[in-house]
Design an enzyme around this catalytic site. Structure first.
Site, short mmCIF file in Angstrom:
data_model
loop_
_atom_site.label_atom_id
_atom_site.label_comp_id
_atom_site.label_asym_id
_atom_site.label_seq_id
_atom_site.Cartn_x
_atom_site.Cartn_y
_atom_site.Cartn_z
N SER A 63 -5.06 7.04 -4.65
CA SER A 63 -4.21 6.04 -5.10
C SER A 63 -4.65 4.73 -4.06
O SER A 63 -5.42 4.65 -3.37
CB SER A 63 -2.75 6.57 -4.36
OG SER A 63 -2.70 6.08 -2.98
N ASP A 64 -4.33 3.64 -4.84
CA ASP A 64 -4.48 2.42 -4.21
C ASP A 64 -3.52 2.09 -3.07
O ASP A 64 -2.48 2.81 -2.94
CB ASP A 64 -4.39 1.27 -5.11
CG ASP A 64 -5.26 -0.11 -4.72
OD1 ASP A 64 -5.60 -0.01 -3.57
OD2 ASP A 64 -5.38 -0.82 -5.64
#
Length: 946
Positions: free
Chosen positions: A242-243
């Protein structure tokens, strides 16, 4: 092994395949241990001898954020080289340095978050510097080369494990965590997915990172395309990271889910394997996963799937096989070879945009080098710390001799006078060590960054003359004579304490705001005004100081003096990568900042022989009519200045090519949030205006001729060949480019589309024959009528030349292809998002998990067009699947309405679709269908029956 030594566990057995070893290790982990692995900072498992592991190490153009490293040109500069082999070598050097740095600092990770393959669709995107090109073919070619370098060439083990950023259709920073990119199927498959797909299929990608934005109303972190597209392209386990903060955004800013347990479970099930959230604190994610398990939103199998993908990367990196890992113990770091490669890359990235004679510079030239970037070597957010640096001024000093080079920065020299008649004063740094002083006794600003122990500014009778640079939109920096930038620390005091503007929130930028007869000085980072207090100058909510701006010298005057006495003037203009266009901040215009335009005019007025050298992370719209020569290069890393000087001097013939269109005016640009490159006629593929400089453009100090292009269709391939000859008198590189155009397509197709390219070095008089073998699939488009790729039969023009507009040779081939068939609406109906054309609509999510629907843009009526719909022997009923409230009109051809359908009352929510039915006049045969949408409804599907 003795009788008292237990056998090594299977996961340590290097004779076993990775899959079996991963299964063994997974079976030994407890549920709590596996949950712990889901956070970016996975803990160690001491009982098994498993070390802690962190996903994520920035390595976009060098190892970043971990101290000194070799800094290569920005990604857009690497894209401008059009040279895959060079970029592969850069990736290899970066991966070697990552290994060397990790050997002495275990915080350096080997799961590298690079490269960025988002397409440079819109030049105002703040992160333009991070991508390679607006074209998916060129982007994937450069990205594949970089990942191959990062991966290494061993058949089993990887030197580093690259993760592609940012999945998917991400080209805006403005409200990036809440905006949705409306991407129709043709754009999705032909454009946005293409760069990812080609790179993943090449086999050197370890995973991807979803982007912050939504696509078609659904956050990328719960995108079904992770399953239906990404993981369908390869048999290899791909790690989805994920960012930063994005998992929490699903609830906090996007309000897509009601609880974090629901959001985390949905992301994990969609395919996210590692959660980058809350920094090093893993307790929040662990708690959310545990809560989702308790609520039955997840199963242990879901967790095992994610952990297995993580372990697959760790095994490939050799973590569990230190004795067999061929890259273990690698130490090459800041080597002469890496330095030479940084220079080579910076040289190959320079693009000569225009040259009416002044370049290359004569050996005995007296050169004036001027401009805000003339003596700068700028870094960006994803750069490492410089070990070496070179500015254009330093490069020209080295090349021509300091006695032949005149310098004027062109900043305004100002004093800030208070309402009481005092002046802002920058105290000296009393405790600066001798090592911090240069040859002239000036402070070395690199040793001051981040200091808060320096005294704050004061006000008194003796003011300090400050260098004021305006970077556009009224954003200023102020610099002391010894090179220190004014900055605001956490305590609110203004100090001269930074070597450069930088940081996630830049603390070195200000605005002058007119106020009465003077100005208020607002600090951009805090939003507060500057106040002069008894204990020093600070920013505060109250009592702002009203300053008089006293100009001691205008930058234009200094530039004019330097230019007047020179044979040639080099104006170095461009951007600071931390200001007005960067991550979190889109640009507002293509124009140069007004101060830099004034400097350019001043130089040109004083000396017509003026060369403009643009050093920037993105394109500009510049009036080049009265400029004899213009160059562009991205910020070129540690060797930027030397490279530019060598090109100006003719030691290297420029051969960089533009990786994106340079538009002539802001009016040529679509809205930043218009992701429909087809309907919006965007990028060189569809743009119908006259660009300032076209995609692929770049000049040389040599000249090249192109021979006849021949093309043959053989089975499932098209073979193309042509010759290129260096007709000049110096050895130089040329970048022949091959494009295609569908001559008479039934659907909108690109004006021309890049098929292949090659960078070649040719001596004077040398000829090279270039051959390309193209699969027929290279000519396909995504046919929404059948929901797959199709090669349309007919004529295709093949165009070879020096840019997308500079065509030197052409030929036409006829492909049999696959004939079009009408839409079988009786059998398949019409998915609303599968339209041929639209006006006034955007695509949204059918459900939170999958599927698309269509809704009118707020305040407008929408219309969809579906061409060539086959009603067979006849239909007498129309059905629509809708949610919300409003009216759907279904009409034929020129507008005769078959049916108008409206819910009796709006549905409870956007995902509560209902089916409406209406009888219609019998219709048979093939017709175009128009669907009109009125009101705030969502249409998922239209159906027909007899």
């Amino acid at each position: 092994m003795t009788a008292h030594t237990p056998p090594a566990p299977l996961f340590r057995d290097t004779d076993q395949p990775f899959a079996k070893r991963i299964d063994d290790l997974l079976s030994r982990l407890t549920l709590d241990e596996k949950i712990g692995f889901l956070h970016q900072f996975g803990p160690s498992v001491e009982r098994l001898g498993v070390a802690a592991f962190r996903t994520g190490q920035e390595a976009l153009h060098g190892v970043a954020w971990m101290g000194p490293a070799t800094v290569f040109p920005q990604a857009v500069g690497l894209g401008a080289t059009w040279n895959e082999e060079l970029v592969r070598r850069v990736g290899e050097a970066v991966s070697r340095e990552a290994r060397a740095m990790r050997a002495r600092d275990e915080r350096v990770g080997l799961n590298v978050w690079a490269p960025t393959v988002n397409l440079l669709r819109h030049p105002l995107w703040g992160r333009n510097e991070e991508g390679y090109s607006e074209d998916p073919k060129l982007t994937s070619a450069i990205a594949t080369a970089y990942t191959r370098g990062l991966r290494g060439d061993h058949g089993l083990y990887w030197r580093t494990a690259p993760v592609l950023k940012h999945w998917l259709a991400h080209n805006n920073e403005t409200e990036r965590d809440t905006t949705s990119s409306s991407v129709r199927p043709r754009v999705l498959h032909e454009y946005d997915l293409r760069a990812f797909r080609d790179t993943v299929e090449a086999g050197a990608v370890a995973g991807v990172m979803p982007a912050y934005n939504l696509v078609n109303g659904r956050p990328n972190h719960v995108s079904p395309y992770l399953r239906t597209q990404l993981r369908a392209w390869t048999d290899q386990d791909l790690l989805v990271c994920s960012d930063a903060g994005a998992p929490s955004n699903l609830v906090d800013s996007e309000h897509y889910f009601d609880t974090h347990e629901e959001a985390t479970a949905a992301a994990l099930r969609a395919g996210v394997d590692s959660f980058t959230d809350h920094g090093t604190d893993s307790t929040k994610i662990i708690g959310r996963v545990a809560g989702a398990l308790q609520r039955g939103l997840l199963t242990e199998d879901d967790i095992d799937t994610a952990v297995r993908r993580q372990l697959s990367v760790r095994f490939r990196l050799g973590e569990f096989d230190p004795g067999a890992d061929p890259y273990a113990g690698e130490q090459p770091f800041d080597t002469p070879e890496h330095g030479a490669l940084a220079l080579e890359a910076a040289e190959q990235a320079v693009v000569l945009l225009k040259n009416d004679g002044p370049l290359p510079l004569a050996p005995d030239s007296r050169v004036a080098v001027v401009g805000l970037l003339a003596d700068e070597c700028k870094l960006d957010w994803y750069s490492g710390s410089l070990i070496h640096r070179s500015t254009p001024l330093e490069g020209l000093y080295e090349r021509f001799g300091a006695e032949r080079v005149e310098f004027a920065e062109g900043v305004d020299r100002v004093l800030l006078k208070t309402s009481a008649g005092a002046f802002l004063h920058v105290p000296p740094a009393p405790d600066a060590p001798e090592a911090a002083r240069g040859a002239e006794g000036a402070l070395d600003p690199a040793l001051l960054a981040g200091r808060t122990d320096l005294p704050p500014l004061t006000a008194g009778p003796a003011g300090t003359e400050l260098a004021l640079a305006d970077w556009g939109d009224g954003v200023l920096t102020l610099r002391a004579p010894d090179g220190r930038y004014l900055s605001v620390a956490e305590d609110g005091y203004v100090r001269a304490s930074a070597d450069q503007p930088g940081g996630w929130i830049v603390q070195e930028t200000f605005r002058l705001e007119p106020h009465g007869d003077g100005h208020l000085l607002r600090h951009v980072g805090t939003g507060r005004h500057v106040q002069v207090a008894a204990d020093g100058v600070k920013v505060a909510e109250e009592d702002p100081e009203v300053f008089e701006l006293v100009v001691a010298e205008r930058g234009e005057d200094a530039v004019g003096r330097a230019a007047a006495g020179a044979d040639v003037v080099v104006v170095v203009a461009g951007n600071d990568p931390h200001i007005n266009g960067r991550e979190t901040e889109d640009r507002t215009t293509l124009r140069l900042p007004a101060q830099q335009e004034r400097l350019l005019r001043a130089a040109r007025a004083a000396n017509p022989n003026t060369v403009l050298a643009l050093v920037s992370a993105y394109p500009y719209a510049v009036d080049t009519a009265d400029l004899p020569a213009v160059l562009w290069t991205a910020h070129g890393g540690q060797a930027a200045g030397t490279a530019l000087a060598r090109v100006l001097a003719g030691d290297v013939s420029p051969a960089g090519r533009l990786p994106q269109t340079w538009y002539a005016d802001d009016a040529d640009l679509p809205d930043l949030l218009d992701y429909d490159v087809i309907g919006g006629r965007q990028t060189y593929l569809y743009f119908e205006g006259a660009p300032l400089f076209p995609f692929g453009h770049g000049l040389s100090y040599a000249a090249f001729s192109y021979g006849e292009l021949t093309a043959d269709v053989t089975g499932s391939e098209v073979r193309v060949s042509f010759t290129v000859t260096n007709t000049g008198d110096i050895t130089a590189d040329e970048v022949p480019q091959l494009y295609t155009r569908a001559v008479d397509s039934s659907v909108p197709r690109p004006r021309r589309e890049l098929l292949a390219h090659r960078r070649v070095t040719l001596a004077p008089g040398e000829t090279s024959e270039l051959s390309f073998v193209l699969p027929l699939s290279a000519f396909a488009f995504w046919d929404v009528a059948v929901d797959r790729w199709r090669v349309e039969p007919g004529a295709y023009e093949l165009l070879a030349g020096a840019s997308s507009e500079d065509v030197r040779a052409r030929a036409t081939v006829t492909l049999d292809g696959e004939p079009a068939v009408p839409r079988a609406v009786l059998a398949r109906g019409l998915d609303a998002a599968g339209f041929d054309e639209q006006s006034g609509v955007e695509i949204v999510d059918r459900t939170r998990a999958e599927g698309d629907a269509v809704t009118p843009v707020a305040g407008k009526d929408g219309e969809l067009l579906f061409r060539d719909c086959d009603f067979g022997d006849g239909v007498t009923e129309v059905t629509v699947e809708v949610s919300g409230g409003g009216t759907v009109e279904v009409a034929l051809d020129g507008g005769s309405v078959l049916a108008a359908l409206s819910p009796q009352a709006p549905t409870p929510g956007p995902y509560d679709h209902i089916t409406l039915r209406a009888s219609c006049t019998a219709v048979d045969g093939v017709h175009d269908v128009r669907v009109r949408l009125r009101g705030p409804l969502r249409l998922a599907r239209v159906g027909f029956s007899g």
